[in-house]
Every structure is written in structure tokens, then in C-alpha cells.
Enzyme design. Structure first.
Site, mmCIF file in Angstrom:
data_model
loop_
_atom_site.group_PDB
_atom_site.id
_atom_site.type_symbol
_atom_site.label_atom_id
_atom_site.label_comp_id
_atom_site.label_asym_id
_atom_site.label_seq_id
_atom_site.Cartn_x
_atom_site.Cartn_y
_atom_site.Cartn_z
ATOM 1 N N CYS A 110 0.848 -1.191 0.000
ATOM 2 C CA CYS A 110 0.000 0.000 0.000
ATOM 3 C C CYS A 110 0.886 1.245 0.000
ATOM 4 O O CYS A 110 1.810 1.359 0.799
ATOM 5 C CB CYS A 110 -0.902 -0.074 1.228
ATOM 6 S SG CYS A 110 -1.222 1.445 2.063
ATOM 7 N N GLU A 111 0.624 2.140 -0.928
ATOM 8 C CA GLU A 111 1.520 3.294 -1.063
ATOM 9 C C GLU A 111 1.342 4.319 0.062
ATOM 10 O O GLU A 111 2.143 5.228 0.208
ATOM 11 C CB GLU A 111 1.356 3.969 -2.431
ATOM 12 C CG GLU A 111 0.085 4.741 -2.625
ATOM 13 C CD GLU A 111 0.019 5.396 -3.999
ATOM 14 O OE1 GLU A 111 0.823 5.080 -4.890
ATOM 15 O OE2 GLU A 111 -0.884 6.234 -4.188
ATOM 16 N N HIS A 112 0.288 4.163 0.854
ATOM 17 C CA HIS A 112 0.078 5.105 1.962
ATOM 18 C C HIS A 112 0.846 4.713 3.216
ATOM 19 O O HIS A 112 1.329 5.573 3.936
ATOM 20 C CB HIS A 112 -1.412 5.201 2.309
ATOM 21 C CG HIS A 112 -2.247 5.640 1.157
ATOM 22 N ND1 HIS A 112 -3.367 4.956 0.736
ATOM 23 C CD2 HIS A 112 -2.101 6.683 0.312
ATOM 24 C CE1 HIS A 112 -3.894 5.576 -0.301
ATOM 25 N NE2 HIS A 112 -3.139 6.619 -0.588
ATOM 26 N N HIS A 113 0.913 3.408 3.479
ATOM 27 C CA HIS A 113 1.520 2.954 4.744
ATOM 28 C C HIS A 113 2.713 2.029 4.541
ATOM 29 O O HIS A 113 3.352 1.625 5.511
ATOM 30 C CB HIS A 113 0.463 2.228 5.592
ATOM 31 C CG HIS A 113 -0.738 3.078 5.912
ATOM 32 N ND1 HIS A 113 -1.878 3.052 5.152
ATOM 33 C CD2 HIS A 113 -0.945 3.991 6.890
ATOM 34 C CE1 HIS A 113 -2.760 3.913 5.658
ATOM 35 N NE2 HIS A 113 -2.218 4.498 6.708
ATOM 36 N N GLN A 151 -5.169 -0.146 -4.756
ATOM 37 C CA GLN A 151 -5.781 -1.277 -5.456
ATOM 38 C C GLN A 151 -6.497 -0.849 -6.733
ATOM 39 O O GLN A 151 -6.480 -1.574 -7.737
ATOM 40 C CB GLN A 151 -6.747 -1.988 -4.490
ATOM 41 C CG GLN A 151 -7.231 -3.320 -5.022
ATOM 42 C CD GLN A 151 -8.085 -4.054 -4.014
ATOM 43 O OE1 GLN A 151 -7.823 -3.975 -2.814
ATOM 44 N NE2 GLN A 151 -9.106 -4.751 -4.483
ATOM 45 N N HIS A 179 -6.165 -5.543 3.057
ATOM 46 C CA HIS A 179 -5.146 -4.505 3.283
ATOM 47 C C HIS A 179 -4.667 -4.563 4.732
ATOM 48 O O HIS A 179 -5.450 -4.345 5.653
ATOM 49 C CB HIS A 179 -5.729 -3.123 2.982
ATOM 50 C CG HIS A 179 -5.962 -2.888 1.527
ATOM 51 N ND1 HIS A 179 -5.279 -1.938 0.813
ATOM 52 C CD2 HIS A 179 -6.777 -3.524 0.645
ATOM 53 C CE1 HIS A 179 -5.674 -1.973 -0.454
ATOM 54 N NE2 HIS A 179 -6.589 -2.931 -0.583
ATOM 55 N N CYS A 181 -2.998 -2.518 6.242
ATOM 56 C CA CYS A 181 -3.127 -1.225 6.925
ATOM 57 C C CYS A 181 -4.500 -1.077 7.576
ATOM 58 O O CYS A 181 -4.683 -0.230 8.445
ATOM 59 C CB CYS A 181 -2.846 -0.063 5.964
ATOM 60 S SG CYS A 181 -3.987 0.059 4.598
HETATM 61 N N1 GTP Z 1 -8.771 3.867 -2.136
HETATM 62 C C1 GTP Z 1 -7.774 3.226 -1.521
HETATM 63 N N2 GTP Z 1 -7.443 3.581 -0.288
HETATM 64 C C2 GTP Z 1 -6.438 2.906 0.307
HETATM 65 C C3 GTP Z 1 -5.740 1.860 -0.295
HETATM 66 N N3 GTP Z 1 -4.806 1.401 0.572
HETATM 67 C C4 GTP Z 1 -4.953 2.156 1.684
HETATM 68 N N4 GTP Z 1 -5.918 3.068 1.540
HETATM 69 C C5 GTP Z 1 -6.468 4.088 2.440
HETATM 70 O O1 GTP Z 1 -5.699 5.266 2.409
HETATM 71 C C6 GTP Z 1 -6.229 6.082 3.415
HETATM 72 C C7 GTP Z 1 -5.194 7.025 3.968
HETATM 73 O O2 GTP Z 1 -5.911 7.855 4.841
HETATM 74 P P1 GTP Z 1 -5.234 8.887 5.852
HETATM 75 O O3 GTP Z 1 -6.318 9.457 6.714
HETATM 76 O O4 GTP Z 1 -4.359 9.823 5.105
HETATM 77 O O5 GTP Z 1 -4.256 7.946 6.689
HETATM 78 P P2 GTP Z 1 -4.468 7.293 8.120
HETATM 79 O O6 GTP Z 1 -4.667 8.343 9.143
HETATM 80 O O7 GTP Z 1 -3.326 6.365 8.342
HETATM 81 O O8 GTP Z 1 -5.835 6.502 7.932
HETATM 82 P P3 GTP Z 1 -6.391 5.231 8.708
HETATM 83 O O9 GTP Z 1 -5.961 4.020 7.954
HETATM 84 O O10 GTP Z 1 -7.885 5.420 8.687
HETATM 85 O O11 GTP Z 1 -5.825 5.241 10.088
HETATM 86 C C8 GTP Z 1 -6.844 5.135 4.440
HETATM 87 O O12 GTP Z 1 -8.239 5.320 4.440
HETATM 88 C C9 GTP Z 1 -6.506 3.745 3.893
HETATM 89 O O13 GTP Z 1 -7.485 2.764 4.182
HETATM 90 C C10 GTP Z 1 -6.135 1.515 -1.615
HETATM 91 O O14 GTP Z 1 -5.577 0.609 -2.259
HETATM 92 N N5 GTP Z 1 -7.138 2.211 -2.189
HETATM 93 ZN ZN ZN Z 2 -2.402 1.495 3.675
#
Ligand code: GTP
Ligand code: ZN
Length: 220
Positions: A110-113, A151, A179, A181
Site C-alpha cells: 500500500c503506497e500510503h503505509h 488497489q 489490506h 493497513c
Molecule cells: N482507495 C484506496 N485507499 C487505500 C488503499 N490502501 C490504503 N488506503 C487508504 O488510504 C487512506 C489514507 O488515509 P489517511 O487518513 O491519510 O491515513 P491514516 O490516518 O493512516 O488513515 P487510517 O488508515 O484510517 O488510520 C486510508 O483510508 C486507507 O485505508 C487503496 O488501495 N485504495
Molecule cells: Zn495502507
């Protein structure tokens, strides 16, 4: 240290991109890669130290290097291209029925975490005079999943690559994934899974075809 990294890296690389070329030293970029791995190793050392770990304790001595190499493997898709992967495995064939390869295991980050998401990809296409080697569909999944992803984009990239390479009458890609995360941190939902789909051409236009594909996915 650097020579150790080069040696380590060479071992890994024999199974990787350069394969046989390494031994002869042709076209190899070992020292640039060793430098990259060495920089990542330093970064992992730093992360472990900041987390309060002793990077000199026995169990962690080689961990930063291992982690760097693991991360390179998990993102190896950046060094791969669809053209190389397909490598001529597209054949002229007047097959006019849908081709489906389902349950292709997929592991991505996952590119966010930067934590894994993984599951299965299901691919269908309706040929238009050209078919592709079946394994290549799974390899296309590898090229795009072994990167930092969301995804939705992963699903779209797979569908677009097939569409561009084969110019079929239609393409459908469905990915079901969990996921980490959302499981190990954050909202901590153990059983939540995410389904994404991209339907192109006839799969988009023909509801019956789409339904047929989706119902086939439900069967074991
Ligand atoms: N649409 C989408 N979202 C993703 C994917 N992988 C992770 N995410 C979401 O990316 C979002 C990042 O949200 P943020 O609020 O910036 O980060 P955060 O505070 O770590 O969010 P939480 O996971 O809710 O704790 C989260 O809602 C994740 O679930 C993906 O493949 N597609
Ligand atoms: Zn993530």
C-alpha cells in the site's frame, strides 16, 4: 562493507534481472545497485535505532541489509516492463470465446503505509484475433503489483496493459484483497476485504457477458 553488499547483491541478482549476464559482468550495474542497497541499509538501521532497538545485537546485525534486499524484491516491478514480459508471446488465433484466468495470487504494498495488501486477481478477455500466453497474464499482475500501489490503480493498470497489448474486444479485471493497513493498524478490521473491478470494451457494454464472468468467479 561495500564489497559485502556487492557480493550479497550479486547472489541475489543471479536469480533476478541480469541472470547469466552477471558472471561475465556484461551490461551489469552492480556497483550502482550495491550503492542503492547500501543506502537503504543505512536507512533501515536508522529506523530501527529510532524505534529504540540496538542494531548491534546479534539478531539484528544483518537485518537492515536483509530488509533492503526484501524491499527491492517487493518493488521489483519498477524494473520490469510489459514489453519484455510479453516477449513475443502473442499469437494470432481466431478464438472468439472468453479467456479467463482466475485466482492469480497477488502481493503488493500500500503506497500510503508501505504495508502489504494481498489477495487474488481475476482476468478475462474476449480475443480479437490475438491471444496471449496464459502465464503472461499472471506476469502482468506481477509487474504492477510489485510496486507501491492503491488497489484501484493496480486493477486499471492490469486492464490497460492487456487492452494495449492485445487490442481485444473486451477486458475485465477483478481484484479481491485484504489490506494490512486496515487489519494490523488503523481501523483494525480483520475481515474486511476490498473488491475492485475494471471492465473495458464488451465487458463494459454487454451486461450478460459481464454477468457471466462475475458468476464464474463465484464458482470454485
Ligand atoms: N482507495 C484506496 N485507499 C487505500 C488503499 N490502501 C490504503 N488506503 C487508504 O488510504 C487512506 C489514507 O488515509 P489517511 O487518513 O491519510 O491515513 P491514516 O490516518 O493512516 O488513515 P487510517 O488508515 O484510517 O488510520 C486510508 O483510508 C486507507 O485505508 C487503496 O488501495 N485504495
Ligand atoms: Zn495502507
Amino acid at each position: 562493507m561495500m564489497s559485502e553488499v556487492i557480493e550479497e547483491y550479486s547472489n541475489m541478482y543471479i536469480d533476478g534481472q541480469h541472470k547469466g549476464l552477471c558472471k561475465e559482468g556484461k551490461d551489469c550495474d552492480h556497483s550502482a545497485n550495491a550503492d542503492r542497497v547500501s543506502q537503504m541499509e543505512k536507512s533501515y538501521k536508522n529506523i530501527l535505532t529510532e524505534l529504540g532497538e540496538d542494531v548491534n545485537r546479534e539478531g539484528l546485525l544483518r537485518t537492515p541489509l536483509r530488509a533492503a534486499k526484501a524491499m527491492q524484491f517487493l518493488t521489483k516491478g519498477y524494473n520490469e516492463s510489459i514489453k519484455e514480459i510479453l516477449n513475443g508471446a502473442i499469437f494470432d488465433e481466431n478464438h472468439e470465446e472468453v479467456v479467463i484466468v482466475k485466482d492469480i495470487e497477488m502481493f503488493s504494498l500500500c503506497e500510503h503505509h508501505l504495508v502489504p495488501f494481498f489477495g487474488k486477481a481475476h482476468i478475462a478477455y474476449l480475443p480479437n484475433k490475438k491471444v496471449v500466453g496464459l502465464s503472461k497474464l499472471a506476469r502482468i499482475v506481477e509487474v504492477y503489483s510489485r510496486r507501491f500501489q492503491v488497489q484501484e490503480r493496480l486493477t486499471k493498470q492490469i486492464a490497460s496493459a492487456i487492452s494495449e497489448a492485445l487490442e481485444p474486444a473486451g477486458v475485465a479485471v477483478v481484484i479481491e484483497a485484504v489490506h494490512m493497513c486496515m487489519v494490523m493498524r488503523g481501523v483494525q478490521k480483520m475481515n474486511a476485504s476490498t473488491v475492485t473491478s475494471v471492465m473495458l470494451g464488451s465487458f463494459n457494454e454487454d451486461q450478460d457477458l459481464r454477468k457471466e464472468f462475475l458468476s464464474l468467479l463465484k464458482k470454485n
